[in-house]
Scaffold this motif. Structure first.
Motif, PDB file in Angstrom:
ATOM      1  N   LYS A 169       0.801  -1.085  -0.079  1.00 12.86           N
ATOM      2  CA  LYS A 169      -0.075  -0.019   0.106  1.00 12.86           C
ATOM      3  C   LYS A 169       0.911   1.270  -0.088  1.00 12.86           C
ATOM      4  O   LYS A 169       0.709   2.147  -0.642  1.00 12.86           O
ATOM      5  CB  LYS A 169      -0.858  -0.068   1.371  1.00 12.86           C
ATOM      6  CG  LYS A 169      -2.186  -1.085   1.126  1.00 12.86           C
ATOM      7  CD  LYS A 169      -2.888  -0.895   2.387  1.00 12.86           C
ATOM      8  CE  LYS A 169      -4.033  -2.219   2.332  1.00 12.86           C
ATOM      9  NZ  LYS A 169      -3.502  -3.417   2.551  1.00 12.86           N
ATOM     10  N   ASP A 173      -0.694   2.883  -4.615  1.00 17.90           N
ATOM     11  CA  ASP A 173      -1.608   4.168  -4.867  1.00 17.90           C
ATOM     12  C   ASP A 173      -1.233   5.167  -3.939  1.00 17.90           C
ATOM     13  O   ASP A 173      -1.337   4.942  -2.891  1.00 17.90           O
ATOM     14  CB  ASP A 173      -2.969   3.874  -4.936  1.00 17.90           C
ATOM     15  CG  ASP A 173      -3.855   4.566  -5.709  1.00 17.90           C
ATOM     16  OD1 ASP A 173      -3.890   5.877  -5.621  1.00 17.90           O
ATOM     17  OD2 ASP A 173      -4.841   3.889  -6.219  1.00 17.90           O
ATOM     18  N   TRP A 176      -3.270   5.861  -0.683  1.00 18.88           N
ATOM     19  CA  TRP A 176      -2.778   5.409   0.572  1.00 18.88           C
ATOM     20  C   TRP A 176      -1.809   6.287   1.440  1.00 18.88           C
ATOM     21  O   TRP A 176      -1.789   6.292   2.491  1.00 18.88           O
ATOM     22  CB  TRP A 176      -1.855   4.101   0.637  1.00 18.88           C
ATOM     23  CG  TRP A 176      -3.019   2.744   0.059  1.00 18.88           C
ATOM     24  CD1 TRP A 176      -2.880   2.223  -0.898  1.00 18.88           C
ATOM     25  CD2 TRP A 176      -3.958   2.265   0.731  1.00 18.88           C
ATOM     26  NE1 TRP A 176      -3.826   1.359  -0.910  1.00 18.88           N
ATOM     27  CE2 TRP A 176      -4.492   1.363  -0.108  1.00 18.88           C
ATOM     28  CE3 TRP A 176      -4.397   2.702   2.002  1.00 18.88           C
ATOM     29  CZ2 TRP A 176      -5.850   0.615   0.152  1.00 18.88           C
ATOM     30  CZ3 TRP A 176      -5.465   1.780   2.450  1.00 18.88           C
ATOM     31  CH2 TRP A 176      -6.070   0.690   1.536  1.00 18.88           C
ATOM     32  N   CYS A 181      -7.813   6.584   0.406  1.00 14.27           N
ATOM     33  CA  CYS A 181      -8.321   5.408  -0.174  1.00 14.27           C
ATOM     34  C   CYS A 181      -9.671   4.971  -0.088  1.00 14.27           C
ATOM     35  O   CYS A 181     -10.231   4.510  -0.784  1.00 14.27           O
ATOM     36  CB  CYS A 181      -7.252   4.156  -0.073  1.00 14.27           C
ATOM     37  SG  CYS A 181      -5.942   4.406  -1.319  1.00 14.27           S
ATOM     38  N   HIS A 185     -12.784   2.840  -1.460  1.00  8.25           N
ATOM     39  CA  HIS A 185     -12.327   1.153  -1.364  1.00  8.25           C
ATOM     40  C   HIS A 185     -13.698   0.575  -1.088  1.00  8.25           C
ATOM     41  O   HIS A 185     -14.089  -0.514  -1.512  1.00  8.25           O
ATOM     42  CB  HIS A 185     -11.153   1.070  -0.499  1.00  8.25           C
ATOM     43  CG  HIS A 185     -11.037  -0.638  -0.137  1.00  8.25           C
ATOM     44  ND1 HIS A 185     -10.834  -1.434  -1.276  1.00  8.25           N
ATOM     45  CD2 HIS A 185     -11.233  -1.155   0.788  1.00  8.25           C
ATOM     46  CE1 HIS A 185     -10.662  -2.543  -0.614  1.00  8.25           C
ATOM     47  NE2 HIS A 185     -11.037  -2.567   0.439  1.00  8.25           N
ATOM     48  N   HIS A 215      -2.239   1.652   8.379  1.00  2.51           N
ATOM     49  CA  HIS A 215      -0.716   1.748   8.417  1.00  2.51           C
ATOM     50  C   HIS A 215      -0.262   1.263   9.593  1.00  2.51           C
ATOM     51  O   HIS A 215       1.063   0.686   9.636  1.00  2.51           O
ATOM     52  CB  HIS A 215      -0.282   3.128   7.821  1.00  2.51           C
ATOM     53  CG  HIS A 215      -0.682   3.766   6.260  1.00  2.51           C
ATOM     54  ND1 HIS A 215      -1.056   2.565   5.550  1.00  2.51           N
ATOM     55  CD2 HIS A 215      -1.039   4.688   5.978  1.00  2.51           C
ATOM     56  CE1 HIS A 215      -1.138   3.328   4.272  1.00  2.51           C
ATOM     57  NE2 HIS A 215      -1.324   4.615   4.633  1.00  2.51           N
ATOM     58  N   GLY A 337      -2.802  -2.873  -3.606  1.00  8.14           N
ATOM     59  CA  GLY A 337      -1.846  -1.654  -3.900  1.00  8.14           C
ATOM     60  C   GLY A 337      -2.389  -0.483  -4.774  1.00  8.14           C
ATOM     61  O   GLY A 337      -1.970   0.711  -4.786  1.00  8.14           O
TER      62      GLY A 337
END
Length: 480
Positions: A169, A173, A176, A181, A185, A215, A337
């Motif tokens: 991640k 993209d 992220w 995101c 999503h 994260h 990703g």
């Protein structure tokens, strides 16, 4: 050999093995129910054709020696039965060697299915189940305390699942990195669940917090798994909570559940007993020398095979969900990703009219999991895996991905193939097959709160283009 075993993890092992047996049961059940249409002798991607061009070294499988639909069904239903026996606790009642044999048979049987499953089995959670299942062989049973080395191997697998997903991640993209995101999503994920509409409509600041927490859970917390107790147990608990959040927000087969089970192997039972009313640990005899030798050999194998996943994680060109050997041992993991900003869906329609005009009435096929009828709330299917529905998500993104199996699928709709229709929620044509089938590409989005209350629909869809022109049975067969 006090250094070799960790009796305080007996309950963690018990929960892990029983839970993993449940996942195996669901995986084998899905294979038994779905295989004829997908990979059977008359399936969309037939196993016999695959085996004629694929040697054993590239796809080790019992089906390399013999394949028939009946034999596949025997293997799959035997896997269901053996899994059920382990769920019921038979593994703890038999001698240690017999329990190891049971887990080995499960692993070998599912490996045999995955290695002939082709695109239908090209998901990271297949490798995850096989790798976790391989480790379950060396965790022992009630005849010995859990071996420390096997428990550490489970932590190493959990670390790779979480940290690999976090890295993909961070390197992928840009949404992220700017924490946006989850603006998209929950709506564009492969198979939304019944709560995905609610998750999508959470306030945007909360979506940013979700990404930041993700994260932290995937890039920081995994290192805590290797810390002394109680830090490791706290890290595992955070993994469990974040995975349960994912379970509530979507359908990812058994990915989240196997990850949760791996996290539970980290929790120290003696610490958990201080806050939970847990039973007293049973007597656990000393591990026999032959078992210790096998666990050490397994550990050395995993250490050697870890070179490739580590190199992949350290690489700027990190790859997602890749197995570096045909036995799906010590793989690399990671997902999403890249995040789609809009949702595309392929809608299949048929007609029983022999002549096509601008007034032709087309009737829509409904699938079990993927969005179709805008009035239908998505269902919770995980940990069961609807393989056709998942691949249709990829097909909407890239028609090239569906090229090997799309026309065979259409051809089977045009002759009302019973095995194929069992994969669907609704066949609008009863016993008489349609004369033509076509596919159209739509853009879907979740409705707003106002639209939901006013129109009683969960989705709003807009026609984008023709995906596949009307095909008759003869034309579909000639082109497939």
């Amino acid at each position: 050999m006090d250094w070799f075993t960790a009796p305080e993890y007996w309950l963690s092992r018990l929960v892990f093995q029983r839970g993993l047996a449940v996942v195996y049961l669901i995986a084998f059940l899905g294979a038994a129910v779905q295989f004829r249409a997908l990979i059977g002798e008359r399936g969309m991607l037939p196993v016999p054709a695959f085996l004629r061009r694929t040697p054993f070294r590239l796809a080790p499988s019992v089906f390399q020696f013999h394949y028939s639909d009946r034999f596949f069904a025997v293997v799959a239903w035997s896997g269901v039965g053996l899994s059920a026996a382990l769920v019921a606790g038979v593994g703890g009642l038999v001698p240690l060697w017999a329990a190891m044999a049971m887990w080995t048979l499960l692993w070998a049987a599912y490996l045999s299915i995955v290695n002939v499953g082709q695109r239908w089995y090209g998901f990271g959670w297949e490798s995850l189940l096989l790798e976790a299942g391989f480790l379950a062989i060396f965790l022992g049973n009630d005849r010995t305390a859990p071996p420390v080395l096997a428990l550490w191997l489970a932590r190493w697998l959990l670390f790779r699942v979480e940290f690999g997903a976090g890295l993909i991640k961070l390197r992928g993209d840009s949404c992220w990195r700017d924490l946006t995101c989850l603006y998209y999503h929950h709506e564009t994920q492969p198979m939304p669940g019944p709560l995905s509409w609610l998750f999508h409509h959470l306030p945007r600041p909360l979506h940013r917090i979700e990404v930041a927490a993700n994260h932290f859970a995937q890039l920081v917390v995994p290192f805590g798994l290797f810390a002394p107790q109680p830090v490791a147990s706290v890290a595992a608990a955070i993994v469990v909570l974040t995975q349960l959040w994912l379970v509530l927000s979507g359908n990812f087969a058994w990915l989240n559940w196997v990850t949760i089970l791996l996290a539970l192997t980290v929790i120290d039972g003696s610490l958990a007993a201080k806050v939970l009313p847990l039973p007293e640990p049973p007597a656990q005899p000393e591990a026999p020398m032959w078992f210790a030798g096998m666990v050490i050999a397994c550990t050395l194998l995993v250490v050697a095979l870890s070179y490739w996943p580590v190199r992949n994680m350290l690489s700027s060109g990190q790859r997602m969900n890749m197995s570096f050997n045909a036995y799906h041992l010590v793989s690399t993991y990671g997902a999403f990703g890249s995040i789609g900003r809009t949702r595309a869906e392929v809608v299949f329609e048929g007609t029983d009219e022999a002549e096509l005009t601008e007034h032709t009435v087309w009737r829509e096929y409904e699938f079990k999991g993927k969005p179709g009828d805008p009035r239908r709330l998505p269902r919770q299917w995980a940990p069961y895996h609807l393989r056709l529905d998942w691949l249709l998500w990829f097909a909407a993104i890239s028609p090239a991905y569906a090229r090997p199996w799309l026309l065979p699928f259409i051809e089977r709709l045009l002759r009302n193939d019973r095995a194929t229709l069992r994969l669907l929620r609704h066949n609008p044509f009863g016993e008489t097959p349609p004369k033509y089938v076509r596919a159209r590409l739509y853009e879907y989005r979740f409705t707003t709160r106002r639209e939901l209350l006013r129109d009683r629909v969960w989705w709003h869809r807009t026609l984008v283009s023709e995906y596949l022109p009307p095909l008759s049975a003869a034309k579909a067969k000639s082109e497939s």
